[in-house]
Design an enzyme around this catalytic site. Sequence first.
Site, short mmCIF file in Angstrom:
data_model
loop_
_atom_site.label_atom_id
_atom_site.label_comp_id
_atom_site.label_asym_id
_atom_site.label_seq_id
_atom_site.Cartn_x
_atom_site.Cartn_y
_atom_site.Cartn_z
N CYS A 46 1.23 -1.06 0.05
CA CYS A 46 -0.19 0.28 -0.25
C CYS A 46 0.88 1.37 -0.22
CB CYS A 46 -0.81 0.24 1.42
SG CYS A 46 -1.62 1.29 1.08
N TYR B 29 -6.50 6.93 -8.22
CA TYR B 29 -6.97 6.09 -7.73
C TYR B 29 -8.66 6.50 -8.45
CZ TYR B 29 -4.53 3.54 -4.79
OH TYR B 29 -3.43 2.65 -3.84
#
Length: 385
Positions: free
Chosen positions: A93, A224
Amino acid sequence: MAENRAEQGGAGEPGRAAGTEHSTKGAYVTGGEFTRDTNYIEDRVVADVEAARAAPVEASSKIGDPRTAGLTEGAEAWPVEPGRYRLVAARACPWAHRSIIIRRLLGLEGVISLATPGPVHDVRSWTFDLDPDGRDPVLGTERLQEHYFKRFPDYPRGITVPALVDVPSGGVVTNNYPQLTFDFSTQWAAHHREGAPNLIPDELVDEMLPVIDRVFKDVNNGVYKAGFAGSQRAYERSYRRLFDALDWLEERLADRRYLMGDHITEADIRLFTTLLRFDAVYHGHFKCNRNKLTEMPNLWGYARDLFQTPGFGDTVDFDQIKRHYYVVHEDVNPTRIVPAGPALEPWLDDHGRERLGGSPFGDGTPPGPVAEDERPPGANPLYGR
């Protein structure tokens, strides 16, 4: 950190999520523009608990602020205490990766321990499936979710990384990642290693925060917003903003070695974790394909410069990065096939950024070698794999 409600959970059983009640299908691409949930547990670990409690109430911030003295409404202050807290940060992440880098640069490894969940999970929670018997050796648990529920039995939001866990109680302290890393620099200063760099110089903060803000909105989160867009219009709008920002950064880095000048600051760390993943994930998986990072000379040289700097590339696991995105995001990649490329050796090519002057750590020194038990296990050219 999790991308949305589903990503903030996760089970960590590769190949088992699809077609089960815990599948992530339908959790990421929900139609229209992707909106990140930025409501976090805003407790802080501080050097002076009473001073933080007595300070005026602070406003929430999506990027954090190193000058923050107090607490947001309803938040609690916890004392700085070596050995008490465990940082749960998945290497896959980008939001968690930055906390691993900063912890290492500041020399907090012996003060705040590190738990690294595996890269693949389902809708529930990140899991400690890389550890023996699938349990974290310090916390003794299988899922990060257990620590959120330990403190908040009815916790209504996603289970995000990075998260700081109070080892004695087993409860999560905070998952407010934007402020967490600033607090590593400020509140934990008494426990920094000798020679630790100053990542947030006082004289640069006013200029640095707007840079961090744009990097967050249009680059860190911008990939994103493009990748999880639910309409052509939303995708194209995010795509344009992303590449406008990358062009701005390409120009900014033409005559300065780092974002704020001659030395590394937190702004560089926040940008690095996105650039690192760009060609391996975002270019194809998230359709951020106007060009590759390798086709932007200043950004590519800058990224290689940082990768080759102790504390940056030595924390990277490209296998975990690719498995996380391509396996977990069933909406984007329903086959869950993980690509074999790109080649990693070019990360070690000469970057030539020394011509701009400056030095990575200013008056500080580089961190020592990564401890054997914290060395990332997967693909990384620095380790010959």
